[in-house]
Design a protein around this motif. Structure first.
Motif, PDB file in Angstrom:
ATOM      1  N   THR A 261      12.948  84.563 -28.697  1.00  0.00           N
ATOM      2  CA  THR A 261      13.407  83.144 -29.663  1.00  0.00           C
ATOM      3  C   THR A 261      14.750  83.370 -30.345  1.00  0.00           C
ATOM      4  OG1 THR A 261      11.900  83.425 -31.310  1.00  0.00           O
ATOM      5  CG2 THR A 261      11.219  81.921 -29.839  1.00  0.00           C
ATOM      6  N   GLU A 262      14.904  84.531 -30.537  1.00  0.00           N
ATOM      7  CA  GLU A 262      16.357  85.147 -31.303  1.00  0.00           C
ATOM      8  C   GLU A 262      17.461  85.437 -30.403  1.00  0.00           C
ATOM      9  OE1 GLU A 262      15.345  88.462 -33.844  1.00  0.00           O
ATOM     10  OE2 GLU A 262      14.118  87.072 -35.297  1.00  0.00           O
ATOM     11  N   SER A 263      17.013  85.238 -29.198  1.00  0.00           N
ATOM     12  CA  SER A 263      18.082  85.699 -28.156  1.00  0.00           C
ATOM     13  C   SER A 263      19.021  84.641 -27.568  1.00  0.00           C
ATOM     14  CB  SER A 263      17.347  86.379 -26.882  1.00  0.00           C
ATOM     15  OG  SER A 263      16.821  85.355 -26.226  1.00  0.00           O
ATOM     16  N   ALA A 264      20.235  84.943 -27.114  1.00  0.00           N
ATOM     17  CA  ALA A 264      21.056  83.965 -26.683  1.00  0.00           C
ATOM     18  C   ALA A 264      20.753  83.187 -25.450  1.00  0.00           C
ATOM     19  CB  ALA A 264      22.695  84.589 -26.501  1.00  0.00           C
ATOM     20  N   SER A 265      19.837  84.251 -24.666  1.00  0.00           N
ATOM     21  CA  SER A 265      19.325  83.520 -23.281  1.00  0.00           C
ATOM     22  C   SER A 265      18.387  82.387 -23.645  1.00  0.00           C
ATOM     23  CB  SER A 265      18.673  84.785 -22.572  1.00  0.00           C
ATOM     24  OG  SER A 265      18.068  84.274 -21.267  1.00  0.00           O
ATOM     25  N   TRP A 266      17.413  82.605 -24.505  1.00  0.00           N
ATOM     26  CA  TRP A 266      16.727  81.614 -24.944  1.00  0.00           C
ATOM     27  C   TRP A 266      17.361  80.123 -25.442  1.00  0.00           C
ATOM     28  CZ3 TRP A 266      11.801  79.963 -24.045  1.00  0.00           C
ATOM     29  CH2 TRP A 266      11.359  79.198 -25.041  1.00  0.00           C
ATOM     30  N   ARG A 267      18.358  80.484 -26.355  1.00  0.00           N
ATOM     31  CA  ARG A 267      19.032  79.429 -26.734  1.00  0.00           C
ATOM     32  C   ARG A 267      19.694  78.770 -25.686  1.00  0.00           C
ATOM     33  NH1 ARG A 267      20.086  83.289 -30.994  1.00  0.00           N
ATOM     34  NH2 ARG A 267      22.012  83.604 -30.102  1.00  0.00           N
ATOM     35  N   ALA A 268      20.159  79.264 -24.793  1.00  0.00           N
ATOM     36  CA  ALA A 268      21.002  78.641 -23.758  1.00  0.00           C
ATOM     37  C   ALA A 268      19.910  77.899 -22.850  1.00  0.00           C
ATOM     38  CB  ALA A 268      21.572  79.731 -22.612  1.00  0.00           C
ATOM     39  N   ALA A 269      18.324  78.488 -22.655  1.00  0.00           N
ATOM     40  CA  ALA A 269      17.384  77.807 -22.057  1.00  0.00           C
ATOM     41  C   ALA A 269      17.141  76.410 -22.470  1.00  0.00           C
ATOM     42  CB  ALA A 269      16.435  78.687 -21.797  1.00  0.00           C
ATOM     43  N   CYS A 270      17.043  76.538 -24.101  1.00  0.00           N
ATOM     44  CA  CYS A 270      16.726  75.368 -24.764  1.00  0.00           C
ATOM     45  C   CYS A 270      17.714  74.159 -24.293  1.00  0.00           C
ATOM     46  CB  CYS A 270      16.617  75.821 -26.174  1.00  0.00           C
ATOM     47  SG  CYS A 270      14.967  76.749 -26.539  1.00  0.00           S
ATOM     48  N   ARG A 271      19.100  74.654 -24.620  1.00  0.00           N
ATOM     49  CA  ARG A 271      20.075  73.431 -24.396  1.00  0.00           C
ATOM     50  C   ARG A 271      20.089  73.065 -23.055  1.00  0.00           C
ATOM     51  NH1 ARG A 271      23.244  77.795 -27.050  1.00  0.00           N
ATOM     52  NH2 ARG A 271      23.839  78.325 -25.082  1.00  0.00           N
ATOM     53  N   ALA A 272      19.991  73.870 -22.227  1.00  0.00           N
ATOM     54  CA  ALA A 272      19.693  73.366 -20.637  1.00  0.00           C
ATOM     55  C   ALA A 272      18.466  72.388 -20.359  1.00  0.00           C
ATOM     56  CB  ALA A 272      19.570  74.457 -19.786  1.00  0.00           C
ATOM     57  N   GLU A 273      17.510  72.531 -21.054  1.00  0.00           N
ATOM     58  CA  GLU A 273      16.195  71.756 -21.116  1.00  0.00           C
ATOM     59  C   GLU A 273      16.037  70.648 -21.741  1.00  0.00           C
ATOM     60  OE1 GLU A 273      14.123  71.970 -18.679  1.00  0.00           O
ATOM     61  OE2 GLU A 273      14.349  73.825 -17.527  1.00  0.00           O
ATOM     62  N   GLY A 274      17.270  70.625 -22.892  1.00  0.00           N
ATOM     63  CA  GLY A 274      17.001  69.708 -23.739  1.00  0.00           C
ATOM     64  C   GLY A 274      15.923  69.780 -25.024  1.00  0.00           C
ATOM     65  N   TRP A 275      15.485  71.171 -25.191  1.00  0.00           N
ATOM     66  CA  TRP A 275      14.505  71.465 -26.130  1.00  0.00           C
ATOM     67  C   TRP A 275      15.086  71.809 -27.396  1.00  0.00           C
ATOM     68  CZ3 TRP A 275      12.560  75.721 -22.359  1.00  0.00           C
ATOM     69  CH2 TRP A 275      11.889  74.966 -21.167  1.00  0.00           C
ATOM     70  N   THR A 276      14.426  71.813 -28.661  1.00  0.00           N
ATOM     71  CA  THR A 276      14.913  72.035 -29.976  1.00  0.00           C
ATOM     72  C   THR A 276      14.205  73.436 -30.161  1.00  0.00           C
ATOM     73  OG1 THR A 276      15.444  69.670 -30.799  1.00  0.00           O
ATOM     74  CG2 THR A 276      15.123  71.507 -32.259  1.00  0.00           C
ATOM     75  N   SER A 277      15.055  74.433 -30.390  1.00  0.00           N
ATOM     76  CA  SER A 277      14.342  75.725 -30.766  1.00  0.00           C
ATOM     77  C   SER A 277      13.962  75.565 -32.243  1.00  0.00           C
ATOM     78  CB  SER A 277      15.286  76.851 -30.538  1.00  0.00           C
ATOM     79  OG  SER A 277      14.575  78.023 -30.845  1.00  0.00           O
ATOM     80  N   ILE A 278      12.573  75.703 -32.408  1.00  0.00           N
ATOM     81  CA  ILE A 278      11.901  75.613 -33.845  1.00  0.00           C
ATOM     82  C   ILE A 278      10.874  76.930 -33.960  1.00  0.00           C
ATOM     83  CG2 ILE A 278      12.162  73.279 -34.258  1.00  0.00           C
ATOM     84  CD1 ILE A 278       9.402  73.000 -33.323  1.00  0.00           C
ATOM     85  N   PRO A 279      11.790  78.229 -33.904  1.00  0.00           N
ATOM     86  CA  PRO A 279      10.966  79.498 -34.110  1.00  0.00           C
ATOM     87  C   PRO A 279      10.240  79.503 -35.464  1.00  0.00           C
ATOM     88  CG  PRO A 279      13.390  79.966 -34.212  1.00  0.00           C
ATOM     89  CD  PRO A 279      13.219  78.309 -33.857  1.00  0.00           C
ATOM     90  N   LEU A 280       9.091  80.001 -35.331  1.00  0.00           N
ATOM     91  CA  LEU A 280       8.074  80.316 -36.726  1.00  0.00           C
ATOM     92  C   LEU A 280       7.303  81.067 -36.197  1.00  0.00           C
ATOM     93  CD1 LEU A 280       8.000  79.682 -39.686  1.00  0.00           C
ATOM     94  CD2 LEU A 280       6.067  77.884 -39.040  1.00  0.00           C
ATOM     95  N   SER A 281       6.975  82.308 -36.724  1.00  0.00           N
ATOM     96  CA  SER A 281       6.063  83.201 -36.169  1.00  0.00           C
ATOM     97  C   SER A 281       4.994  83.859 -37.351  1.00  0.00           C
ATOM     98  CB  SER A 281       6.758  84.308 -35.360  1.00  0.00           C
ATOM     99  OG  SER A 281       7.743  85.114 -36.224  1.00  0.00           O
ATOM    100  N   GLY A 282       4.117  84.711 -36.760  1.00  0.00           N
ATOM    101  CA  GLY A 282       3.209  85.310 -37.768  1.00  0.00           C
ATOM    102  C   GLY A 282       2.531  84.461 -38.577  1.00  0.00           C
ATOM    103  N   ASP A 283       2.246  85.064 -39.871  1.00  0.00           N
ATOM    104  CA  ASP A 283       1.414  84.288 -40.884  1.00  0.00           C
ATOM    105  C   ASP A 283       2.072  82.821 -41.171  1.00  0.00           C
ATOM    106  OD1 ASP A 283      -0.228  86.671 -41.010  1.00  0.00           O
ATOM    107  OD2 ASP A 283       0.757  87.229 -42.800  1.00  0.00           O
ATOM    108  N   ASP A 284       3.450  82.857 -41.153  1.00  0.00           N
ATOM    109  CA  ASP A 284       4.178  81.616 -41.641  1.00  0.00           C
ATOM    110  C   ASP A 284       3.727  80.404 -40.364  1.00  0.00           C
ATOM    111  OD1 ASP A 284       5.358  82.508 -43.744  1.00  0.00           O
ATOM    112  OD2 ASP A 284       7.297  82.989 -42.727  1.00  0.00           O
ATOM    113  N   PHE A 285       3.659  80.832 -39.229  1.00  0.00           N
ATOM    114  CA  PHE A 285       3.260  80.085 -38.197  1.00  0.00           C
ATOM    115  C   PHE A 285       1.823  79.716 -38.243  1.00  0.00           C
ATOM    116  CE2 PHE A 285       1.341  79.793 -33.713  1.00  0.00           C
ATOM    117  CZ  PHE A 285       1.872  78.156 -33.520  1.00  0.00           C
TER     118      PHE A 285
END
Length: 321
Positions: A261-285
């Protein structure tokens, strides 16, 4: 409230999260420069998340995580809000009971739309009508109990309307909801921005508000927060592991999700698909997921779709909630 043909989703989230067979699943040994190692498969909990799972696999490869189908592997399942709601409606165990929460991935912003020539020029005008006559303000969107319906429930509650009187008709797809709205069978509709972009672009509908905390670029409409409704909402999806993962295995899987989720490739995939990246992981998630389960259960109860009045305990509660 009108209950028109609600059908529970057969998403089998618990089974997938605990390692059931999924046709076409992708797995591999995750080893990269960060020193992470482990054998994983990334699978969708249902067809609606297949594109996200595919993007995760591609991004993992781009980040140097070899992907293959050689067992044994630990399943990482992509699931989301519709599955969570379906579990609640079927009195099933929650994701906190049947899976290991790893990371939130993406969200799709929802919009409140009306026909282009609607008498509602603003969200405030629509809201006043909903408060005064919730049973005479027909609403539409996706299936009952799914995100579109949940959003209207949250809006009604936020405005102080009688939520159980909300008149909502759900449809299996956005095309049917669009036809109902444009055909005069509904006063307003909700759905993802992606699903309504075409009708918006053609001038068939107007957006009264967006469900995100902030305005959306290219959409001439305020956020619900600006309209006085304390709701920040998205049709989200997330990655979960099997129930009972070891702490080491969980840590590696979370690191994998974080790297993706921190990668440029993932951000590009989200832009292409119209998704909003909202990463949250571990205990916080995990803490966020617990609150989302509570919020979802509460709004389903407010809509009259759940009998229980308890919204704080989970599927393992001794009372069977």
């Amino acid at each position: 409230m009108r209950r028109r043909g609600f059908f529970a989703l057969g998403l089998a989230v618990a089974a997938c999260a605990t390692g059931c067979g999924t046709e076409g699943s992708l797995g591999g040994r995750a080893v990269n420069a960060a020193g992470l190692s482990g054998r994983f498969a990334i699978v969708p909990g249902a067809g609606r998340w297949a594109r996200v799972a595919k993007a995760l696999v591609k991004t993992a490869r781009d980040a140097g995580f070899p992907i293959s189908g050689t067992p044994p592997v630990t399943r990482i399942t992509v699931t989301g809000l519709p599955a969570l709601a379906a579990t609640e409606l079927n009195n099933g165990l929650s994701l906190l009971d049947t899976a290991t929460p790893l990371a939130r991935l993406t969200g799709q912003i929802e919009v409140v739309v009306v026909p282009a020539h609607s008498k509602f020029a603003t969200f405030d005008q629509f809201g006043a009508q909903l408060v005064a006559h919730p049973d005479r303000t027909p609403l539409t969107g996706g299936p009952q109990g799914e995100p579109d319906h949940l959003l209207f429930g949250l809006i009604a509650k936020g405005l102080g309307a009688d939520t159980r009187q909300v008149d909502y008709t759900g449809f299996p797809g956005s095309e049917e909801a669009t036809a109902a709205l444009l055909g005069g069978k509904a006063a307003a509709a909700t759905g993802t921005l992606a699903d309504w972009r075409r009708a918006i672009g053609k001038g068939q509908v107007r957006v009264l508000a967006v469900s995100s905390a902030r305005r959306v670029d290219g959409v001439e409409a305020p956020s619900l927060l600006e309209c006085g409704v304390r709701v920040d909402f998205a049709d989200w999806c997330a990655a979960v592991g099997p129930e009972g993962m070891s702490e080491d295995g969980k840590a590696v899987a979370i690191r994998l999700c974080d790297e993706i989720t921190e990668s440029a490739s993932w951000r590009a995939a989200c832009r292409a698909e119209g998704w909003t990246s909202i990463p949250l992981s571990g205990d916080d998630f995990e803490q966020w997921l617990a609150s989302e389960i509570g919020r979802t259960r509460a709004v389903l109860r407010d809509l009259g779709m759940l009998d229980t009045a308890d919204t704080t305990c989970w599927g393992s509660c001794a009372q069977g909630h």
